[in-house]
Write a protein that holds these residues in place. Sequence first.
Motif, PDB file in Angstrom:
ATOM      1  N   VAL A  11     -16.260 -34.015  17.514  1.00  0.00           N
ATOM      2  CA  VAL A  11     -17.551 -33.335  17.478  1.00  0.00           C
ATOM      3  C   VAL A  11     -17.433 -31.897  16.997  1.00  0.00           C
ATOM      4  N   LEU A  12     -16.689 -31.072  17.686  1.00  0.00           N
ATOM      5  CA  LEU A  12     -16.671 -29.635  17.412  1.00  0.00           C
ATOM      6  C   LEU A  12     -15.279 -29.148  17.040  1.00  0.00           C
ATOM      7  N   THR A  13     -15.244 -28.162  16.155  1.00  0.00           N
ATOM      8  CA  THR A  13     -14.006 -27.468  15.814  1.00  0.00           C
ATOM      9  C   THR A  13     -14.288 -25.970  15.827  1.00  0.00           C
ATOM     10  N   ALA A  14     -13.447 -25.224  16.534  1.00  0.00           N
ATOM     11  CA  ALA A  14     -13.616 -23.773  16.619  1.00  0.00           C
ATOM     12  C   ALA A  14     -12.479 -23.074  15.894  1.00  0.00           C
ATOM     13  N   HIS A  15     -12.817 -22.022  15.145  1.00  0.00           N
ATOM     14  CA  HIS A  15     -11.831 -21.251  14.403  1.00  0.00           C
ATOM     15  C   HIS A  15     -12.040 -19.768  14.691  1.00  0.00           C
ATOM     16  N   LEU A  16     -10.956 -19.064  14.902  1.00  0.00           N
ATOM     17  CA  LEU A  16     -11.013 -17.620  15.092  1.00  0.00           C
ATOM     18  C   LEU A  16      -9.897 -16.984  14.274  1.00  0.00           C
ATOM     19  N   LEU A  17     -10.260 -16.040  13.413  1.00  0.00           N
ATOM     20  CA  LEU A  17      -9.293 -15.336  12.573  1.00  0.00           C
ATOM     21  C   LEU A  17      -9.378 -13.843  12.841  1.00  0.00           C
ATOM     22  N   LEU A  18      -8.244 -13.227  13.160  1.00  0.00           N
ATOM     23  CA  LEU A  18      -8.130 -11.780  13.321  1.00  0.00           C
ATOM     24  C   LEU A  18      -7.040 -11.291  12.377  1.00  0.00           C
ATOM     25  N   SER A  19      -7.333 -10.257  11.605  1.00  0.00           N
ATOM     26  CA  SER A  19      -6.312  -9.752  10.691  1.00  0.00           C
ATOM     27  C   SER A  19      -6.375  -8.231  10.615  1.00  0.00           C
ATOM     28  N   HIS A  20      -5.213  -7.643  10.379  1.00  0.00           N
ATOM     29  CA  HIS A  20      -5.099  -6.196  10.155  1.00  0.00           C
ATOM     30  C   HIS A  20      -4.173  -5.988   8.966  1.00  0.00           C
ATOM     31  N   THR A  21      -4.642  -5.208   8.010  1.00  0.00           N
ATOM     32  CA  THR A  21      -3.859  -4.901   6.817  1.00  0.00           C
ATOM     33  C   THR A  21      -3.699  -3.391   6.708  1.00  0.00           C
ATOM     34  N   ASP A  22      -2.460  -2.959   6.509  1.00  0.00           N
ATOM     35  CA  ASP A  22      -2.147  -1.540   6.320  1.00  0.00           C
ATOM     36  C   ASP A  22      -1.444  -1.409   4.979  1.00  0.00           C
ATOM     37  N   TYR A  23      -2.131  -0.801   4.018  1.00  0.00           N
ATOM     38  CA  TYR A  23      -1.617  -0.702   2.653  1.00  0.00           C
ATOM     39  C   TYR A  23      -1.414   0.761   2.298  1.00  0.00           C
ATOM     40  N   GLN A  24      -0.210   1.088   1.854  1.00  0.00           N
ATOM     41  CA  GLN A  24       0.109   2.455   1.447  1.00  0.00           C
ATOM     42  C   GLN A  24       0.723   2.420   0.059  1.00  0.00           C
ATOM     43  N   ALA A  25       0.271   3.349  -0.785  1.00  0.00           N
ATOM     44  CA  ALA A  25       0.783   3.408  -2.153  1.00  0.00           C
ATOM     45  C   ALA A  25       1.076   4.863  -2.516  1.00  0.00           C
ATOM     46  N   HIS A  26       2.157   5.067  -3.268  1.00  0.00           N
ATOM     47  CA  HIS A  26       2.522   6.406  -3.742  1.00  0.00           C
ATOM     48  C   HIS A  26       2.957   6.290  -5.198  1.00  0.00           C
ATOM     49  N   PHE A  27       2.474   7.227  -6.004  1.00  0.00           N
ATOM     50  CA  PHE A  27       2.781   7.207  -7.430  1.00  0.00           C
ATOM     51  C   PHE A  27       3.068   8.641  -7.871  1.00  0.00           C
ATOM     52  N   THR A  28       4.143   8.821  -8.622  1.00  0.00           N
ATOM     53  CA  THR A  28       4.477  10.128  -9.185  1.00  0.00           C
ATOM     54  C   THR A  28       4.747   9.958 -10.677  1.00  0.00           C
ATOM     55  N   GLU A  29       4.024  10.735 -11.481  1.00  0.00           N
ATOM     56  CA  GLU A  29       4.202  10.676 -12.927  1.00  0.00           C
ATOM     57  C   GLU A  29       5.481  11.392 -13.328  1.00  0.00           C
ATOM     58  N   SER A  30       6.188  10.834 -14.292  1.00  0.00           N
ATOM     59  CA  SER A  30       7.449  11.427 -14.735  1.00  0.00           C
ATOM     60  C   SER A  30       7.264  12.520 -15.781  1.00  0.00           C
ATOM     61  N   GLY A  31       6.037  12.684 -16.297  1.00  0.00           N
ATOM     62  CA  GLY A  31       5.803  13.667 -17.347  1.00  0.00           C
ATOM     63  C   GLY A  31       5.665  15.079 -16.813  1.00  0.00           C
ATOM     64  N   ALA A  32       5.349  16.004 -17.726  1.00  0.00           N
ATOM     65  CA  ALA A  32       5.265  17.420 -17.369  1.00  0.00           C
ATOM     66  C   ALA A  32       4.107  17.718 -16.427  1.00  0.00           C
ATOM     67  N   ASP A  33       3.057  16.901 -16.422  1.00  0.00           N
ATOM     68  CA  ASP A  33       1.906  17.168 -15.549  1.00  0.00           C
ATOM     69  C   ASP A  33       2.231  16.929 -14.082  1.00  0.00           C
ATOM     70  N   ASN A  34       3.257  16.124 -13.795  1.00  0.00           N
ATOM     71  CA  ASN A  34       3.672  15.845 -12.419  1.00  0.00           C
ATOM     72  C   ASN A  34       2.512  15.339 -11.569  1.00  0.00           C
ATOM     73  N   PHE A  35       1.720  14.458 -12.143  1.00  0.00           N
ATOM     74  CA  PHE A  35       0.578  13.901 -11.428  1.00  0.00           C
ATOM     75  C   PHE A  35       1.064  12.975 -10.315  1.00  0.00           C
ATOM     76  N   GLN A  36       0.437  13.087  -9.120  1.00  0.00           N
ATOM     77  CA  GLN A  36       0.824  12.278  -7.975  1.00  0.00           C
ATOM     78  C   GLN A  36      -0.409  11.647  -7.343  1.00  0.00           C
ATOM     79  N   MET A  37      -0.210  10.474  -6.765  1.00  0.00           N
ATOM     80  CA  MET A  37      -1.283   9.814  -6.038  1.00  0.00           C
ATOM     81  C   MET A  37      -0.747   9.212  -4.760  1.00  0.00           C
ATOM     82  N   ASP A  38      -1.464   9.462  -3.655  1.00  0.00           N
ATOM     83  CA  ASP A  38      -1.170   8.842  -2.368  1.00  0.00           C
ATOM     84  C   ASP A  38      -2.432   8.134  -1.884  1.00  0.00           C
ATOM     85  N   GLN A  39      -2.270   6.886  -1.514  1.00  0.00           N
ATOM     86  CA  GLN A  39      -3.411   6.105  -1.022  1.00  0.00           C
ATOM     87  C   GLN A  39      -3.009   5.387   0.257  1.00  0.00           C
ATOM     88  N   ASP A  40      -3.849   5.544   1.281  1.00  0.00           N
ATOM     89  CA  ASP A  40      -3.613   4.900   2.573  1.00  0.00           C
ATOM     90  C   ASP A  40      -4.865   4.109   2.921  1.00  0.00           C
TER      91      ASP A  40
END
Length: 199
Positions: A11-40
């Motif tokens: 007759v019945l089916t029950a579903h429960l989903l719990l999730s947690h995602t933690d995403y971190q990214a870092h980028f550094t440009e190798s050129g003279a501008d030295n552009f950087q990005m941090d994302q959390d």
Amino acid sequence: APAFEGHAPGVLTAHLLLSHTDYQAHFTESGADNFQMDQDEKTDTLEARLAYAGLDNDVDGVVGVYYSKRDQDLLAAPNGFVGDDQTKTSAVFGESTVGLTERLDLILGARLEREEQTRDVTAWPGAAWQGLVQTDIGETMLLPKVGLSYAITPQTTLGLTAREGYNPGGGSLDWNTSEFYEYDKEEVKTYEFSSRSLL
């Protein structure tokens, strides 16, 4: 992502989903501008569903609730972006398939969804053309679905469905003037014809 699934025999089916995602990214440009990005970015999601299956396949259905919260911090320098934003989505939904005859089924469904966006981002901080992205908006949408399914043989089924969807609105910057603007949601109507066969 831990999940729970319980059954009531036949007759019945029950579903429960719990999730947690933690995403971190870092980028550094190798050129003279030295552009950087941090994302959390952190995302928490909960979805609970209760499904019903009729003993003689006369009525099947599912009802559920959904909630998601995403927090994001962004730093892109120099001459980039710095700030944070948050998106919350909550919904209740349901869908049912009703047997009209031995071969013909009626499909009815709907989703009531609320999305809220808050954003506080500074673009090109310190520059003469500095811009601000400041958004605090919310949208509630009712998204219906209706369809028919017909079994032309025990192995082949034809289907026709119509449903509504949307892409949420938001805010951004005019790259020429650095002025902030908001744009409205996009509404979508979809019609689908299908054929399925079991081999």
